[in-house]
Design an enzyme around this catalytic site. Structure first.
Site, mmCIF file in Angstrom:
data_model
loop_
_atom_site.group_PDB
_atom_site.id
_atom_site.type_symbol
_atom_site.label_atom_id
_atom_site.label_comp_id
_atom_site.label_asym_id
_atom_site.label_seq_id
_atom_site.Cartn_x
_atom_site.Cartn_y
_atom_site.Cartn_z
ATOM 1 N N GLU A 69 0.116 0.004 16.016
ATOM 2 C CA GLU A 69 -0.526 1.252 15.562
ATOM 3 C C GLU A 69 -1.431 1.808 16.676
ATOM 4 O OE1 GLU A 69 -2.641 1.296 11.683
ATOM 5 O OE2 GLU A 69 -4.127 2.516 12.725
ATOM 6 N N HIS A 115 3.301 2.258 10.960
ATOM 7 C CA HIS A 115 2.331 2.201 12.073
ATOM 8 C C HIS A 115 2.359 3.439 12.957
ATOM 9 C CE1 HIS A 115 1.749 -1.911 11.216
ATOM 10 N NE2 HIS A 115 2.829 -2.388 11.794
ATOM 11 N N SER A 117 2.544 -6.814 2.105
ATOM 12 C CA SER A 117 3.977 -6.717 2.415
ATOM 13 C C SER A 117 4.848 -7.318 1.315
ATOM 14 C CB SER A 117 4.301 -7.416 3.731
ATOM 15 O OG SER A 117 3.217 -7.517 4.550
ATOM 16 N N CYS A 124 0.878 -1.169 0.000
ATOM 17 C CA CYS A 124 0.000 0.000 0.000
ATOM 18 C C CYS A 124 0.921 1.227 0.000
ATOM 19 C CB CYS A 124 -0.899 0.005 1.227
ATOM 20 S SG CYS A 124 0.047 0.074 2.751
ATOM 21 N N SER A 128 1.315 -14.149 6.815
ATOM 22 C CA SER A 128 0.705 -12.815 6.754
ATOM 23 C C SER A 128 -0.811 -12.965 6.671
ATOM 24 C CB SER A 128 1.250 -12.064 5.526
ATOM 25 O OG SER A 128 0.244 -11.309 4.916
ATOM 26 N N SER A 129 -1.518 -12.359 7.619
ATOM 27 C CA SER A 129 -2.965 -12.570 7.657
ATOM 28 C C SER A 129 -3.658 -11.925 6.461
ATOM 29 C CB SER A 129 -3.556 -12.083 8.970
ATOM 30 O OG SER A 129 -3.355 -10.711 9.079
ATOM 31 N N ASN A 130 -3.151 -10.768 5.985
ATOM 32 C CA ASN A 130 -3.850 -10.157 4.847
ATOM 33 C C ASN A 130 -3.628 -10.976 3.573
ATOM 34 O OD1 ASN A 130 -2.149 -8.521 2.725
ATOM 35 N ND2 ASN A 130 -1.074 -8.312 4.662
ATOM 36 N N THR A 166 -6.465 1.831 11.378
ATOM 37 C CA THR A 166 -6.674 1.972 9.927
ATOM 38 C C THR A 166 -7.133 0.681 9.246
ATOM 39 O OG1 THR A 166 -4.319 1.579 9.608
ATOM 40 C CG2 THR A 166 -5.041 3.870 9.596
HETATM 41 S S1 SF4 Z 1 -2.952 3.479 6.672
HETATM 42 FE FE1 SF4 Z 1 -1.896 1.519 6.752
HETATM 43 S S2 SF4 Z 1 -2.888 0.299 5.131
HETATM 44 FE FE2 SF4 Z 1 -3.409 2.464 4.743
HETATM 45 S S3 SF4 Z 1 -1.846 3.236 3.323
HETATM 46 FE FE3 SF4 Z 1 -1.151 3.699 5.404
HETATM 47 S S4 SF4 Z 1 0.141 1.949 5.966
HETATM 48 FE FE4 SF4 Z 1 -1.102 1.313 4.239
#
Ligand code: SF4
Length: 284
Positions: A130, A78, A268, A14, A222-224, A166
């Site tokens: 986070e 995070h 990731s 991301c 990795s869970s995602n 998030t």
């Molecule tokens: S908030 Fe988290 S998932 Fe969204 S862009 Fe930022 S790092 Fe990536």
């Protein structure tokens, strides 16, 4: 005949994770500095190995006090509590801040509302870094809940500010908000859920519907990534999970019945690992 390859939109990093990895890469050739990340930068062995090859290692929060002048502490996407910035400074090290801007927005809102006398409520996982970081911006006074079922008694006249981790599910945020609103009159609510995960999952499903074989690239722990496998399998029974190119079952992919191959990747998985896999499939 060459196979058709469809790569899902939003595959891999991301925006926030890419920014953190790119920030670390700027220090690859800084031999004069000792560069550390506060915790593993991301959960991907290829990336961690690459960072280590360039002398960039992860440290634990306890090790911050051992940093000294000439050290750089890189804060990952995070984010961290304000006290962590202080500790790094006191240790004589420099801060390189790769906090995702979306997370930094939450810090700001929490700090401002805490100063204005609001009780902060964070929807999320209390043990996630986070959430720990966000909580630091209100003096670690937040009520942290997953779905509102464990909310303590709240004064109906109290001012309450609700934010979300998030990666939290919208459903949970809405549940907590409804629970808070049913008890308190003065509520400031901010849906701070990032859409990166949702977009990645929707793109994967869209590709899975069109292909004979779906390849999901990412770490097995990795869970995602596992969630992407699950989503892809719902539309494409022949879905496989690989960590990188060397993991590819080439005999299987080469089979005649698989003409259209879909590719996606977890949050990731770096671009170069995705490009490597695409090349291997293309070369078949
Ligand atoms: S908030 Fe988290 S998932 Fe969204 S862009 Fe930022 S790092 Fe990536």
């Amino acid at each position: 005949m060459a196979k058709e390859i469809i790569v899902a939109d939003n595959a891999g990093f991301c925006f926030g994770v890419k920014r953190a990895v790119d920030t670390a890469a700027r220090y690859y050739r800084e031999d004069r500095l000792k560069v550390y990340t506060l915790g593993p930068l991301i959960h991907n062995n290829d990336v961690i190995r690459k960072l280590e090859e360039h002398g960039i290692r992860a440290i634990t929060p306890e090790q911050i006090d051992d940093l000294g002048p000439g050290s750089v502490a890189l804060i990952r996407s995070h984010g961290v509590a304000p006290q962590t910035y202080e500790r790094i400074k006191e240790a004589g090290a420099d801060v390189v801040d790769a906090t995702c801007p979306y997370v930094a927005v939450i810090h700001k809102k929490v700090e401002q509302h805490y100063r204005m006398g609001y009780q902060i409520v964070i929807v999320g996982d209390r043990s996630h870094p986070e959430v720990e970081g966000i909580n630091g911006w209100c003096g670690n006074s937040a009520i942290i809940t997953r779905d509102g079922s464990d909310l303590p008694d709240l004064d109906p006249e109290a001012k309450v500010c609700v934010v979300a981790q998030t990666t939290e599910r919208l459903e949970n945020y809405e549940k907590v908000l409804a629970a808070v609103k049913s008890r308190c009159r003065h509520v400031a609510a901010f849906n701070t859920i990032c859409t990166a995960t949702k977009n990645r999952q929707e793109s994967a499903a869209e590709v899975a519907r069109q292909v004979d074989l779906m390849i999901v690239i990412g770490s097995k722990n990795s869970s995602n990534t596992r969630k992407l496998v699950e989503i892809s399998k719902a539309d494409c029974e022949n879905t496989i999970l690989v960590e990188n190119r060397s993991d590819l079952p080439m005999d299987l992919i080469a089979q005649e019945r698989f003409q259209k191959i879909g590719i996606t990747a977890g949050a990731s998985t770096p671009d170069w690992v995705i490009a490597d896999v695409i090349e291997a499939v293309r070369n078949l």
